[in-house]
Design an enzyme around this catalytic site. Structure first.
Site, short mmCIF file in Angstrom:
data_model
loop_
_atom_site.label_atom_id
_atom_site.label_comp_id
_atom_site.label_asym_id
_atom_site.label_seq_id
_atom_site.Cartn_x
_atom_site.Cartn_y
_atom_site.Cartn_z
CG HIS A 1 -1.98 -0.93 1.30
ND1 HIS A 1 -2.12 -1.87 2.29
CD2 HIS A 1 -3.05 -1.10 0.47
CE1 HIS A 1 -3.22 -2.58 2.07
NE2 HIS A 1 -3.80 -2.14 0.97
CB CYS B 1 -2.97 -1.85 8.66
SG CYS B 1 -1.39 -1.66 7.89
C1 CIR Z 1 -3.64 -7.62 3.54
O1 CIR Z 1 -2.81 -8.12 2.77
O2 CIR Z 1 -4.66 -7.07 3.14
C2 CIR Z 1 -3.37 -7.68 5.02
N1 CIR Z 1 -2.70 -8.90 5.32
C3 CIR Z 1 -2.54 -6.50 5.46
C4 CIR Z 1 -3.24 -5.21 5.30
C5 CIR Z 1 -2.40 -4.05 5.67
N2 CIR Z 1 -3.15 -2.85 5.62
C6 CIR Z 1 -2.63 -1.65 5.38
O3 CIR Z 1 -1.46 -1.51 5.04
N3 CIR Z 1 -3.45 -0.62 5.45
#
Ligand code: CIR
Length: 256
Positions: A164, A251
């Protein structure tokens, strides 16, 4: 300043969450729960009210609430996750968002457009949006049209290295920005005071500003010092179990 934060308790199924780093092993659920509590306490010490949602076993990655909504001063935007196993997660946040925003101020990313909140970085009334594997052009276009309606602006950021946008860059207010990897010399971020994060400390680029304090992941002394030198009080939070799922401090919450 942020008044509110929303978090979601991790599900025991988080061990099946998406990861690009299986070599780090599966998260230890008990330890993840403890780290989540510590994270909540760190946020509370920044003066915000924390709303904690129940775990949702249907979605292994549902503790990463940042991805399912973007909450601005003027409106809330419910996203449309690009990751298959996360589709539908966004519906589960709507009821909570309605407690904070009037229904006519809640907008939606629709159809084949995808967007995840981890790709959105707020700098005042401007929103940078990473064009990533999770967020497509259509998602960015829809997002920017919504922002326009509310007198806000947005722009797409080209990227290829990180999951991201905010995996590699963080805005700390007062024109200060943490940058790493492909964002160090990125033309879009030229005008900011950049605090450069070394390659080996890249994970700590995902730190968060909360009301003039900055939460930094545990184990990154150099990043901590650099942020302190920029004048912030730093709170260190251990996120080792979330790192195993490519997740970090930003996140795990929606801050607004
Ligand atoms: C994913 O791959 O969607 C989750 N394992 C990690 C999400 C991380 N979110 C973020 O960077 N906002």
């Amino acid at each position: 300043m942020f008044k509110n934060v929303i978090v979601r308790k991790p599900s025991k199924n988080m061990v099946e969450g998406i990861t690009s780093a299986p070599e780090l092993g599966k998260p230890d659920y008990k330890l993840a729960l403890k780290q989540h509590e510590d994270y909540i306490n760190a946020l509370k010490s920044c003066g915000v009210e924390v709303t904690k949602l129940e775990e949702d076993d249907r979605y292994p990655d549902s503790c990463f609430v940042e991805d399912v909504a973007v909450l601005t001063r003027k409106c809330a935007i419910i996203t449309n996750p690009g990751a298959l196993s996360r589709k539908g997660e966004e519906k589960e946040i709507i009821e909570t968002i309605k407690k904070f925003y009037k229904e006519d101020k809640i907008e939606y990313i629709k159809g084949s457009a995808t967007l995840e909140g981890g790709d959105v970085m707020m700098v005042g009334d401007h929103f940078y949006v990473g064009l990533s594997d999770r967020t497509n052009k259509e998602g960015i276009n829809q997002f920017i049209s919504i922002l326009k309606k509310y007198g806000l602006t947005g722009s797409a950021v080209e990227m290829k290295e990180f999951l991201h946008l905010k995996t590699g860059v963080a805005y700390l207010e007062n024109n200060n920005m943490l940058v790493s990897g492909e964002f160090v010399d990125h033309p879009d971020f030229k005008k900011y005071n950049k605090i450069v994060i070394d390659e080996e400390d890249q994970y700590s680029a995902n730190s968060i500003w909360v009301n003039d304090k900055v939460l930094v992941p545990k184990g990154y002394e150099k990043t901590k010092k650099a942020i302190e030198n920029a004048g912030y009080e730093v709170i260190v939070v251990d996120t080792s179990e979330y790192r195993k799922l490519d997740g970090g401090l930003s996140c795990l919450s929606l801050r607004f």
